[in-house]
Design an enzyme around this catalytic site. Structure first.
Site, PDB file in Angstrom:
ATOM      1  CE  LYS A  43      21.820 -10.914  11.770  1.00 12.80           C
ATOM      2  NZ  LYS A  43      21.814  -9.857  12.796  1.00 12.80           N
ATOM      3  CG  ASP A  89      20.966  -7.731   9.940  1.00 13.52           C
ATOM      4  OD1 ASP A  89      21.251  -7.458  11.106  1.00 13.52           O
ATOM      5  OD2 ASP A  89      21.827  -7.702   9.024  1.00 13.52           O
TER       6      ASP A  89
HETATM    7  O1  2IT Z   1      21.816  -7.593  14.725  1.00 12.39           O
HETATM    8  C1  2IT Z   1      20.764  -7.580  15.385  1.00 12.39           C
HETATM    9  O2  2IT Z   1      20.766  -7.623  16.621  1.00 12.39           O
HETATM   10  C2  2IT Z   1      19.500  -7.537  14.661  1.00 12.39           C
HETATM   11  N1  2IT Z   1      19.525  -7.481  13.435  1.00 12.39           N
HETATM   12  C3  2IT Z   1      18.190  -7.612  15.391  1.00 12.39           C
HETATM   13  C4  2IT Z   1      17.866  -9.020  15.716  1.00 12.39           C
HETATM   14  C5  2IT Z   1      16.511  -9.233  16.348  1.00 12.39           C
HETATM   15  O3  2IT Z   1      16.173 -10.407  16.536  1.00 12.39           O
HETATM   16  O4  2IT Z   1      15.797  -8.275  16.665  1.00 12.39           O
END
Ligand code: 2IT
Length: 445
Positions: free
Chosen positions: A124, A164
């Protein structure tokens, strides 16, 4: 495993990182029993290795605003675990972003991605940059400056970010554009890209659609159906939009949406053009929902309050972490809510979860319910690697299958002797077992 000891050590090393410690505690409590059945895990110190990110990149992001003034923000990427596949997870731009929040999200992402069965590790990233009130040009310059600090750590087989909170198709486009310029390769190292340059059909809808497919499975498990149910949704961003769209399509009535300013109650249901209006509200960049009640007089705006005080059959938190607290949970239970499916990551506080479990209210955690978003990102990676594009139906079918499979895994590991399904336990054990086994197979590294 001595959970208290592990948590005490973590707390001493990372004091004050409360969201991160909260996420770790939840998982450890759920997996304690299965962990203790595997002495080889303990010997390899699997838990101690799993709760610490592989790597954290922190960088200064400097950019120039429209008045010509120099602005500084902090950028982060938490590469949590790549036992199953390349690091994968979204980027969050919000004033509240800090290391604790990104570590909790990266940790959760690792198990969520494992649940999808696709080859993706967990990560993340983000920044304390607030998109609220920023011009298009400022957003673009910020995204470019952010990538200048991060690009060397990314790549289709290394680390693949996506959106996100505060990061949608527009921001992914700007970040990918700058990344592509720097590496001189069009390699798909982001997902959630525009459809004209490698994006996947259904990716914008996927988190919300997947959540509703999961809710359908939860209802089917107890011989029920979604038609005619009333639904409380929080938030009004991409996730709330997709969830509202699919819930309405399946015959449910969504009666609330919310923003930082309060919530909207619409007894006639958020449907038709009102769902598109959510996109308009979001695009204004003001981060408020109040104008909905001016445009649609049948709706009421409740300033400074949360939608969980309304009597509904299904609650879908779609906004942000810890948005449902103990008191909200008690109100939902008192009003006879049938199920709570977290679409936001860690949308419920531990006290709220306890309230649901004690009252045997069906509750499912974000890492299961919202996994359709990242799963479809995984499908975007596959399409990019194969240099082709699947149809919307193909992607939607695969998403549907993946969500059904996650539900099956949750039931397998979460069904209690009295028949109650503890989805939190099920999701955590299923995700944990896959990551643990992948780590075991790759030696002590
Ligand atoms: O929290 C999540 O799963 C997302 N923000 C999507 C992450 C993604 O790599 O598609």
């Amino acid at each position: 495993m001595d959970i208290n000891n592990i948590l005490a050590n973590l707390e001493a090393k990372h004091p004050g990182e409360k969201e991160y410690l909260q996420a770790v505690k939840e998982v450890l409590l759920c997996v304690e029993d299965v962990y203790n059945q595997h002495p080889e895990f303990e010997k390899a110190r699997i838990i101690e290795r799993m709760v610490e990110p592989d790597r954290i990149v922190t960088f200064r992001v400097t950019w120039v605003d429209d008045r010509g003034e120099v602005q500084n923000n902090i950028g982060y990427r938490v590469q949590f675990n790549n036992a199953i596949g390349p690091y994968k997870g979204g980027i969050r731009f919000h004033a509240s972003v800090n290391l604790s929040i990104l570590k909790f999200l990266g940790f959760e992402q690792t198990f969520k991605n494992a649940l999808t069965t696709l080859p993706m590790g967990g990560a993340k990233g983000g920044s304390d940059f607030s998109p609220r009130g920023k011009s298009e040009a400022e957003i673009m310059r910020f995204c470019q400056a952010f990538i200048l600090g991060l690009w060397k750590n990314l790549g289709p087989d290394r680390d693949v970010p996506a959106g996100d909170i505060g990061v949608g198709g527009r921001e992914v486009g700007y970040m990918y554009g700058m990344y592509k310029r720097l590496v001189n390769e069009h390699n798909g190292a982001f997902t959630g890209k525009g459809l004209d340059f490698g994006g996947s059909l259904i990716r914008p809808e996927a988190t919300g659609f997947g959540a509703l497919y999961f809710v359908q499975s939860m209802l089917a498990e107890k011989g029920d159906d979604i038609k005619g149910k009333t639904v409380a949704v929080s938030g009004f961003g991409n996730v709330a939009w997709g969830a509202t769209l699919k819930a309405t399509e399946l015959g449910a009535k969504v009666v609330t949406i919310s923003g930082p300013d309060g919530y909207i109650y619409d007894p006639e249901g958020v449907s038709g053009e009102k769902i598109d209006y959510m996109l308009y509200l979001r695009a204004t960049g003001e981060d408020i929902v109040a104008p909905y009640a001016e445009k649609y007089p049948e709706a009421t705006f409740y300033p400074g309050r949360k939608p969980w005080e309304q009597k509904v059959d299904i609650a879908l938190p779609c906004a942000t972490q810890n948005e449902v607290d103990g008191e909200d949970a008690r109100k939902l239970v008192e009003n006879g809510v049938e199920m709570v499916a977290e679409v936001s990551n860690m949308g419920c506080t531990p006290e709220a979860i306890d309230t649901f479990l004690q009252s045997k209210t069906i509750y499912a955690p974000g890492k299961a319910v919202n996994a359709g978003g990242v799963a479809t990102s995984g499908l975007e990676m596959s399409q990019n690697a194969m240099h082709l594009q699947w149809t919307a139906e193909e992607v939607d079918d695969k998403l549907h299958q993946i969500m059904k499979n996650i539900h099956t895994q949750c039931v397998k590991y979460g069904k209690e002797p009295d028949g109650y399904i503890n989805y939190m336990k099920g999701a955590n054990i299923a995700g944990f077992m896959k990551v643990a086994n992948a780590m075991m197979g790759q030696g002590i590294i």
